[in-house]
Write an enzyme that holds these catalytic residues in place. Structure first.
Site, mmCIF file in Angstrom:
data_model
loop_
_atom_site.group_PDB
_atom_site.id
_atom_site.type_symbol
_atom_site.label_atom_id
_atom_site.label_comp_id
_atom_site.label_asym_id
_atom_site.label_seq_id
_atom_site.Cartn_x
_atom_site.Cartn_y
_atom_site.Cartn_z
ATOM 1 N N LYS A 126 0.907 -1.222 0.093
ATOM 2 C CA LYS A 126 -0.099 -0.053 0.076
ATOM 3 C C LYS A 126 0.889 1.046 -0.094
ATOM 4 O O LYS A 126 2.042 1.201 0.466
ATOM 5 C CB LYS A 126 -0.762 0.103 1.178
ATOM 6 C CG LYS A 126 -2.219 0.734 1.178
ATOM 7 C CD LYS A 126 -3.305 0.106 0.591
ATOM 8 C CE LYS A 126 -4.357 0.989 0.429
ATOM 9 N NZ LYS A 126 -5.600 0.399 -0.038
ATOM 10 N N ASP A 166 -7.113 4.384 -4.551
ATOM 11 C CA ASP A 166 -7.868 4.185 -3.078
ATOM 12 C C ASP A 166 -8.371 5.597 -2.874
ATOM 13 O O ASP A 166 -8.658 6.200 -3.749
ATOM 14 C CB ASP A 166 -6.654 3.708 -1.876
ATOM 15 C CG ASP A 166 -7.360 3.232 -0.646
ATOM 16 O OD1 ASP A 166 -7.861 2.132 -0.660
ATOM 17 O OD2 ASP A 166 -7.356 3.964 0.325
#
Ligand code: NDP
Ligand code: 2IT
Length: 446
Positions: A126, A166
């Site tokens: 991430k 995201d």
């Protein structure tokens, strides 16, 4: 057992001081996975979970850029490369002012389990930046994305680490970052997912997280002989995940009553139908407006400033905004109003206390790592199509997505069934753990 879990968590917290979101995610996994490790000799005594909470690599970097007034701005960029045991690092990029190491490490840790659950060969990662895209011009966002990629490009690649979107990163941002990567590498590769359809993207990727969260809820409801038909649904958020969760719920005959953003929620007692949803998509995705604008057009709806939607009575609730947006008191209100199914579109939206309420009241509760895995699953399908240099149809991708969500449900049932009820949290954690741990053990001390 209590003693082992506490000892483990205290060691992890010593190494990760001041990282509350990361500790929350680790603690939730440890509670269910450590008892499983202790009960299974092949995992016991190998410090395997301690290895999994330590990222393989963390990259932090300066992102300087020039705003429209000519001022120089500086942000901090990150990429957490958490685990590559079953495939290259894979996971989104978040651009939001709150982004810090703790938040990205919690997201990267969750991603490892989620990606394992998809059945596809993807490790977990991430990244992102503490950049706030709200109110920025397209040119500012482009300059930021180009600067961000000018450092990130040396750490990623189609066989190494494949970022995606995201919060705050959608098609526009992926385009700017892909363009910069291509210029720097002089290569056209599937290094990012969520690309536009004409330049390597997959059909259904924009829809995949929201649709997948509804498909997962459908699987849970079927275990009780129930469906979405005629049910009231409360959704938080109004971004990518919330929009397509609403769309699929509407298609399945449900009545979607709410959507929200960080300023409050809208409640439409008549239900948000497809036409109204298209207006919201234009409002949010093209005009980049706030959700309260909805009530100017649909005057029977109301806007509740600064409030969350969990007080609206519903059968099914789908938190699709952000972490820790649904706490214990909201959980109690939802249950008291008859809600019996929670499918998380967001990552870690329910607090541990809220989750305890769901378990205690036998609510069908799906943790995000299971229910929102459809997004990264279709990212995996985008990678497969890029490697094949071929595109599948909408129907093919949608069918694969539905099959994957059903497989994830089956994995949760396999590992999470206790006393004739399914603990989806336990099932998802153990199923994800087993796949990654087996690969790590086979690869030596890694
Ligand atoms: P978007 O940026 O498209 O939308 C985010 C939405 O959540 C907006 O409505 C935003 O409101 C709201 N929101 C964000 N932060 C907060 C906050 N602190 N408090 C209240 N509301 C907030 O993001 P996505 O829809 O892509 O992501 C939503 C969630 O889903 C995140 O948890 C993400 O990690 C998760 N997720 C996303 C996937 C994807 O494929 N995109 C895949 C799997 C999970 P505002 O505009 O006011 O900030
Ligand atoms: O949290 C997530 O799973 C995502 N933001 C999507 C990640 C991806 O690589 O598609």
């Amino acid at each position: 057992m209590e003693h082992i879990i506490n000892g483990f968590l205290s060691e992890v917290s010593k190494r990760n001081a001041h990282e509350p979101e990361f500790m929350q995610a680790v603690s939730e996994v440890a509670q269910t996975v450590l008892p499983y490790i202790v009960a299974n000799d092949i995992y016991h005594g190998k410090n395997i979970l301690m290895r999994m909470v330590e990222p393989e690599r963390v990259v932090m970097f300066r992102v300087p850029w020039v705003d429209d007034t000519g001022e120089i701005q500086v942000n901090r960029g990150y990429r957490i490369e958490m685990n590559s045991a079953i495939g290259p690092y894979k996971g989104g990029l978040r651009f939001h002012e709150s982004v810090n190491l703790s938040i990205l490490k919690f997201l990267a840790f969750e991603q490892v389990f989620k990606n394992a659950l998809t059945t596809l060969p993807m490790g977990g990662g991430k990244g992102g930046a503490n950049f706030n895209p709200k109110g920025k011009s397209d040119a500012e966002v482009m300059r930021f994305c180009q600067s961000f990629m000018t450092e990130l490009f040396r750490h990623i690649g189609p066989n190494r680490d494949i970022p995606a979107g995201d919060i705050g990163v959608g098609g526009r941002e992926i385009g700017y970052m892909f363009g910069q990567y291509k210029r720097l590498k002089n290569e056209f590769t599937g290094v990012l997912t969520g690309k536009g359809i004409s330049w390597g993207g997959s059909l259904i990727r924009p829809e995949a997280t929201g649709y997948g969260a509804v498909y997962f809820a459908q699987n849970m409801l079927h275990t009780k002989g129930e469906s979405f038909e005629g049910k009231n649904v409360v959704i938080s958020g109004s971004g990518n995940v919330a929009q397509y969760a609403a769309e699929k719920a509407i298609q399945l005959g449900a009545k979607v009553l709410t959507l929200s953003d960080s300023s409050g929620f809208i409640y439409d007692p008549d239900g948000i139908n497809q036409d109204k949803l298209e207006y919201i998509m234009e409002l949010k995705n093209i005009k980049r407006e706030r959700i309260h604008k909805y009530i100017e057009k649909y005057t029977t709806a109301s806007f509740h400033k600064g409030k969350k939607p969990w007080g609206v009575a519903c059968a099914i609730a789908m938190p699709c905004a952000t972490q820790n947006e649904l706490g214990e008191s909201y959980a109690k209100v939802l249950i008291a109003n008859g809600c019996y199914c929670i499918s998380e579109g967001a990552n870690m939206p329910s607090t541990p206390e809220a989750i305890s309420q769901f378990h205690a009241n036998r609510v069908l509760y799906a943790p995000g790592k299971a229910s929102n895995a459809g997004g990264v699953a279709v990212s995996g399908l985008e990678m497969a199509q890029n490697s094949l240099r071929y595109n599948w149809t909408r129907e093919e991708v949608d069918q694969r997505l539905q099959d994957i969500m059903e497989d994830i449900h089956d994995a949760c049932v396999l590992y999470g069934t206790e006393n004739k009820t399914i603990n989806y949290e336990k099932g998802a954690n153990i199923a994800g753990f087993v796949k990654v741990a087996d690969a790590m053990l086979a690869q030596g001390v890694v």
